[in-house]
Design a protein around this motif. Structure first.
Motif, PDB file in Angstrom:
ATOM      1  N   ILE A  52       0.840  -1.209   0.000  1.00 17.71           N
ATOM      2  CA  ILE A  52       0.000   0.000   0.000  1.00 17.71           C
ATOM      3  C   ILE A  52       0.869   1.250   0.000  1.00 17.71           C
ATOM      4  O   ILE A  52       0.596   2.230  -0.709  1.00 17.71           O
ATOM      5  N   SER A  53       1.945   1.228   0.796  1.00 21.26           N
ATOM      6  CA  SER A  53       2.842   2.383   0.856  1.00 21.26           C
ATOM      7  C   SER A  53       3.512   2.640  -0.493  1.00 21.26           C
ATOM      8  O   SER A  53       3.664   3.791  -0.920  1.00 21.26           O
ATOM      9  N   ALA A  54       3.903   1.559  -1.174  1.00 17.91           N
ATOM     10  CA  ALA A  54       4.541   1.710  -2.482  1.00 17.91           C
ATOM     11  C   ALA A  54       3.575   2.311  -3.504  1.00 17.91           C
ATOM     12  O   ALA A  54       3.949   3.197  -4.294  1.00 17.91           O
ATOM     13  N   PHE A  55       2.336   1.857  -3.500  1.00 19.36           N
ATOM     14  CA  PHE A  55       1.347   2.428  -4.408  1.00 19.36           C
ATOM     15  C   PHE A  55       1.080   3.894  -4.087  1.00 19.36           C
ATOM     16  O   PHE A  55       0.856   4.711  -4.982  1.00 19.36           O
ATOM     17  N   THR A  56       1.115   4.235  -2.811  1.00 14.32           N
ATOM     18  CA  THR A  56       0.929   5.635  -2.408  1.00 14.32           C
ATOM     19  C   THR A  56       2.054   6.491  -2.959  1.00 14.32           C
ATOM     20  O   THR A  56       1.831   7.605  -3.459  1.00 14.32           O
ATOM     21  N   GLY A  57       3.292   5.982  -2.891  1.00 11.60           N
ATOM     22  CA  GLY A  57       4.428   6.715  -3.441  1.00 11.60           C
ATOM     23  C   GLY A  57       4.336   6.857  -4.946  1.00 11.60           C
ATOM     24  O   GLY A  57       4.642   7.918  -5.509  1.00 11.60           O
ATOM     25  N   ALA A  58       3.881   5.798  -5.615  1.00 10.76           N
ATOM     26  CA  ALA A  58       3.753   5.859  -7.072  1.00 10.76           C
ATOM     27  C   ALA A  58       2.702   6.883  -7.494  1.00 10.76           C
ATOM     28  O   ALA A  58       2.821   7.518  -8.557  1.00 10.76           O
ATOM     29  N   LEU A  91      -9.170  12.180 -15.492  1.00 14.77           N
ATOM     30  CA  LEU A  91      -8.131  11.365 -14.849  1.00 14.77           C
ATOM     31  C   LEU A  91      -7.521  12.094 -13.644  1.00 14.77           C
ATOM     32  O   LEU A  91      -7.268  11.486 -12.598  1.00 14.77           O
ATOM     33  N   SER A  92      -7.305  13.399 -13.807  1.00 16.88           N
ATOM     34  CA  SER A  92      -6.749  14.190 -12.696  1.00 16.88           C
ATOM     35  C   SER A  92      -7.712  14.214 -11.514  1.00 16.88           C
ATOM     36  O   SER A  92      -7.297  14.078 -10.353  1.00 16.88           O
ATOM     37  N   ALA A  93      -8.995  14.389 -11.801  1.00 10.53           N
ATOM     38  CA  ALA A  93      -9.986  14.427 -10.725  1.00 10.53           C
ATOM     39  C   ALA A  93     -10.058  13.087 -10.000  1.00 10.53           C
ATOM     40  O   ALA A  93     -10.093  13.021  -8.762  1.00 10.53           O
ATOM     41  N   VAL A  94     -10.069  11.989 -10.774  1.00  9.57           N
ATOM     42  CA  VAL A  94     -10.122  10.665 -10.153  1.00  9.57           C
ATOM     43  C   VAL A  94      -8.874  10.404  -9.312  1.00  9.57           C
ATOM     44  O   VAL A  94      -8.944   9.870  -8.187  1.00  9.57           O
ATOM     45  N   THR A  95      -7.710  10.802  -9.842  1.00  5.37           N
ATOM     46  CA  THR A  95      -6.446  10.583  -9.133  1.00  5.37           C
ATOM     47  C   THR A  95      -6.385  11.391  -7.843  1.00  5.37           C
ATOM     48  O   THR A  95      -6.055  10.865  -6.766  1.00  5.37           O
ATOM     49  N   LEU A  96      -6.694  12.714  -7.953  1.00  8.15           N
ATOM     50  CA  LEU A  96      -6.515  13.617  -6.800  1.00  8.15           C
ATOM     51  C   LEU A  96      -7.641  13.506  -5.778  1.00  8.15           C
ATOM     52  O   LEU A  96      -7.409  13.752  -4.578  1.00  8.15           O
ATOM     53  N   LEU A  97      -8.846  13.158  -6.214  1.00  4.09           N
ATOM     54  CA  LEU A  97      -9.985  13.155  -5.287  1.00  4.09           C
ATOM     55  C   LEU A  97     -10.393  11.764  -4.806  1.00  4.09           C
ATOM     56  O   LEU A  97     -11.098  11.647  -3.801  1.00  4.09           O
ATOM     57  N   ILE A  98      -9.937  10.707  -5.526  1.00  2.25           N
ATOM     58  CA  ILE A  98     -10.349   9.359  -5.118  1.00  2.25           C
ATOM     59  C   ILE A  98      -9.140   8.460  -4.825  1.00  2.25           C
ATOM     60  O   ILE A  98      -8.953   8.006  -3.692  1.00  2.25           O
ATOM     61  N   LEU A  99      -8.329   8.208  -5.874  1.00  2.00           N
ATOM     62  CA  LEU A  99      -7.243   7.251  -5.696  1.00  2.00           C
ATOM     63  C   LEU A  99      -6.223   7.700  -4.656  1.00  2.00           C
ATOM     64  O   LEU A  99      -5.872   6.939  -3.737  1.00  2.00           O
ATOM     65  N   ARG A 100      -5.743   8.941  -4.783  1.00  2.00           N
ATOM     66  CA  ARG A 100      -4.697   9.424  -3.862  1.00  2.00           C
ATOM     67  C   ARG A 100      -5.198   9.460  -2.415  1.00  2.00           C
ATOM     68  O   ARG A 100      -4.496   8.968  -1.515  1.00  2.00           O
ATOM     69  N   PRO A 101      -6.383  10.011  -2.124  1.00  2.00           N
ATOM     70  CA  PRO A 101      -6.874   9.973  -0.740  1.00  2.00           C
ATOM     71  C   PRO A 101      -7.053   8.551  -0.209  1.00  2.00           C
ATOM     72  O   PRO A 101      -6.772   8.295   0.969  1.00  2.00           O
ATOM     73  N   LEU A 102      -7.533   7.635  -1.073  1.00  2.00           N
ATOM     74  CA  LEU A 102      -7.707   6.259  -0.616  1.00  2.00           C
ATOM     75  C   LEU A 102      -6.381   5.611  -0.240  1.00  2.00           C
ATOM     76  O   LEU A 102      -6.263   4.962   0.810  1.00  2.00           O
ATOM     77  N   PHE A 103      -5.374   5.790  -1.098  1.00  2.00           N
ATOM     78  CA  PHE A 103      -4.066   5.216  -0.802  1.00  2.00           C
ATOM     79  C   PHE A 103      -3.459   5.831   0.457  1.00  2.00           C
ATOM     80  O   PHE A 103      -2.935   5.125   1.326  1.00  2.00           O
ATOM     81  N   PHE A 104      -3.510   7.154   0.575  1.00  2.00           N
ATOM     82  CA  PHE A 104      -2.939   7.818   1.746  1.00  2.00           C
ATOM     83  C   PHE A 104      -3.717   7.440   3.015  1.00  2.00           C
ATOM     84  O   PHE A 104      -3.131   7.243   4.082  1.00  2.00           O
ATOM     85  N   GLY A 105      -5.053   7.330   2.895  1.00  2.00           N
ATOM     86  CA  GLY A 105      -5.853   6.930   4.059  1.00  2.00           C
ATOM     87  C   GLY A 105      -5.544   5.515   4.502  1.00  2.00           C
ATOM     88  O   GLY A 105      -5.418   5.240   5.703  1.00  2.00           O
ATOM     89  N   ALA A 106      -5.422   4.598   3.540  1.00  2.00           N
ATOM     90  CA  ALA A 106      -5.086   3.217   3.886  1.00  2.00           C
ATOM     91  C   ALA A 106      -3.699   3.131   4.504  1.00  2.00           C
ATOM     92  O   ALA A 106      -3.472   2.409   5.491  1.00  2.00           O
TER      93      ALA A 106
END
Length: 617
Positions: A52-58, A91-106
């Motif tokens: 999870i941490s690696a995906f967050t960094g990516a 793609l930017s909206a999905v990355t910044l508002l969904i994927l990135r918060p999910l990875f950082f939260g996990a």
């Protein structure tokens, strides 16, 4: 709804690691194997946290790539931008508002809920369990506060090292790999710049980090000595005050503090130099990477958007490598403290159960010392050539001058030490061949130095038999003449009676009160063998007389060994032995020993008026 889902997620995450599972075998004495021993059982979850941490960094690199694409797309004009690059906005909206918060939260959940609490408890429980298994001599040779500090320090430092490795190092490593891919996609000729910079960075870390680890280990050892000194002084604060030695204790503490300060300065010196070099090295990457991109320009196929993306990457990498380096600084500091704790807490146990040890079975209670010798590894002291049989149900008294070997004999019976020669048996069973727990469960003991926990009066009395009923508790307290004063007790938090806490080592009780609670504890345990080591020494004559009958009832049907300096307390024993310089000098009943006019008669004469007679003469 959202609150319930979040609570379920947290509950699930908190139970991923079974934090009190025992370790396999003894702790290894080499650092990385020791760490693996501490973390065994947690590795699958740590691997998941790493993923999870690696995906967050990516995801960090993905945002930089989106920035570069947005700059190039904006150069085409706004009308063309919305027509051809609408997907970029989505793609930017999905990355910044969904994927990135999910990875950082996990990642944050695994750090704060899974790893931090569970790894700390897992490590501390294993170290504490191993420490409890050491022989009494291990604790005799060290500060109690220092040992406690080492346990906490090693567990806390290993937890911090794991957290930082998973959530910083792997996060950063994924970012670095993603950055290299991004730079290579812009222009392969820019990749050597990043590779050379990372080689210099790796060399820099290789030079400094081992030095940091060594200095951190020295600082941890010095800190533990300060804790040990301070706890030792506070534990004996009454003695310090009664002997007016506050200045002496202050000097001793200041000496340890000065050593700790010196070690801290040595650590700080290399740490400051490390940070200085790191900041300088970090500043070279943006200059080299952006400068090379501008120099190549359009001829090298580098667009303004590429330069913007590379600039973001370079600045982010410079910041991130600085962050990683500071994290490595902390990790190596923590590893040094773990190593220091490992060396202190994990020596092999010197007194262990035999591989085929069985449970002790006491049918009669016969105790035999077969030519037993033990001298604490010295030429003088202890006992030598003891041949003694205590018959089932016999009441044996032991007397002798200080240092004659009385307490040593009891320590050998309880297997706090193993004899250097000979053996001790109970009902024909060699006590070195039975489990220590079953041996000590079969022996009730009251000592002169009564041990009390800073827990309730109830907890202290039922310590040897926690399943005892309320009626059994009160009955034992009444027999020991402790019930009335317990009912009158109240601690500083207003807890009363059997729920009142006794203070550290029972400091809130008088010596006689502590000894009566210890007697109640032995009575409620109701073990087949009873050992009394100056059991009534802290009682006044009136209280002693009041509980003597109860003590005699407690001895009924048991094999009893009683040590006493006050000979009147053992004069009615079935047999008395007199120890002198570790050997049995005399043996017999009270009347027989008086008639012999030897050592025992001399002790008795002194306690029954002999001093007054000598003065008159």
């Amino acid at each position: 709804m959202i609150r319930r889902l979040y609570d379920r997620w947290i509950h699930w995450a908190a139970n991923l690691i079974q934090s009190v599972q025992p370790a396999d075998g003894p702790p290894p004495r080499t650092l990385w194997r020791f760490i693996a021993w501490c973390l065994k059982g947690a590795w699958p979850i740590l691997a998941l946290a790493t993923f999870i941490s690696a995906f967050t960094g990516a995801s960090e690199v993905l945002t930089m790539w989106l920035l570069g694409e947005a700059v190039d797309a904006a150069a085409t004009g706004w009308a063309q931008f919305w027509a051809d690059y609408w997907w970029l906005v989505v793609l930017s909206a999905v990355t910044l508002l969904i994927l990135r918060p999910l990875f950082f939260g996990a990642s944050a959940t695994f750090q704060a809920v899974v790893i931090n609490p569970s790894v700390f408890t897992l490590t501390l429980s294993r170290l504490h369990r191993w420490t409890l298994g050491h022989a009494v001599t291990f604790f005799d040779n060290d500060f109690a506060g220092r040992l406690a500090q080492k346990q906490m320090q090693a567990a806390r430092s290993l937890t911090e090292a794991v957290v930082e490795t998973v959530n910083a190092i792997l996060f950063g490593l994924a970012s670095v790999i993603g950055a290299l891919i991004l730079v290579g996609a812009v222009n392969l000729w820019l990749m050597p710049i990043v590779i050379v910079w990372f080689a210099a960075y790796a060399f820099f870390l290789r030079v400094f980090l081992p030095r940091i680890r060594v200095r951190s280990k020295a600082r941890a050892a010095a800190r533990a000595m300060v804790t040990g000194q301070v706890v030792d002084t506070i534990t004996n604060i009454k003695t310090v005050k009664l002997f007016a030695r506050a200045d002496h204790e202050d000097e001793a503490a200041l000496e340890e503090m000065a050593n700790f300060e010196k070690r801290s300065v040595e650590f700080g010196r290399v740490s400051a130099l490390f940070r200085l070099g790191l900041v300088f090295l970090a500043g070279t990457l943006p200059i080299a990477l952006v400068g090379a991109g501008i120099w190549m320009g359009e001829a090298g196929g580098v667009t303004p958007g590429d330069i913007a993306a590379m600039g973001s990457v370079a600045i982010r990498l410079a910041q991130m490598t600085g962050w990683i380096s500071f994290t490595l600084l902390a990790i190596y500091g923590h590893i040094g403290e773990v190593e220091d704790g490992m060396h202190t807490l994990t020596p092999p146990h010197t007194l262990v159960d035999a591989p085929d040890a069985t449970e002790l079975k006491v049918d009669k209670g016969e105790i035999v010392f077969e030519d037993v010798t033990f001298g604490y590894g010295r030429d003088v002291g202890g006992v030598e050539g003891i041949r003694l049989t205590v018959k089932p149900g016999e009441k044996l008294g032991i007397v002798g001058a200080s240092g004659a070997g009385k307490s040593t004999l009891l320590s050998l019976l309880l297997r706090l030490y193993d004899p250097e020669k000979g053996r001790v048996t109970i009902d024909g069973q060699d006590i070195s061949k039975v489990t220590q727990e079953s041996l000590r469960a079969a022996i009730g003991m009251v000592t002169q130095e009564t041990a009390m926990f800073n827990r309730t009066a109830r907890d202290n009395i039922v310590y040897g038999r926690p399943e005892a009923t309320e009626d059994e508790l009160i009955s034992a307290a009444e027999k020991a003449e402790a019930h009335e004063f317990i009912l009158d007790m109240e601690d500083h938090k207003g807890r009363q009676g059997y729920e009142a806490h006794l203070g550290e080592r029972g400091v809130k009780l008088s010596g006689g009160q502590r000894q009566r609670i210890a007697l109640a504890r032995a009575m409620i345990k109701d073990a087949p063998i009873l050992v009394l080591d100056e059991a009534t020494s802290a009682l006044d004559s009136e209280v002693e007389a009041a509980i003597q009958e109860a003590l005699e009832r407690a001895m009924e049907g048991k094999t009893v060994i009683a040590i006493a300096h006050r000979l009147s307390t053992i004069s009615d024993m079935d047999r008395i032995i007199v120890l002198d310089h570790g050997r049995i000098a005399e043996e017999g009943t009270h009347d027989e020993l008086i008639a012999r006019a030897g050592l025992y008669a001399r002790f008795w004469d002194r306690q029954s008026g002999g001093f007054a007679r000598e003065a008159a003469e």
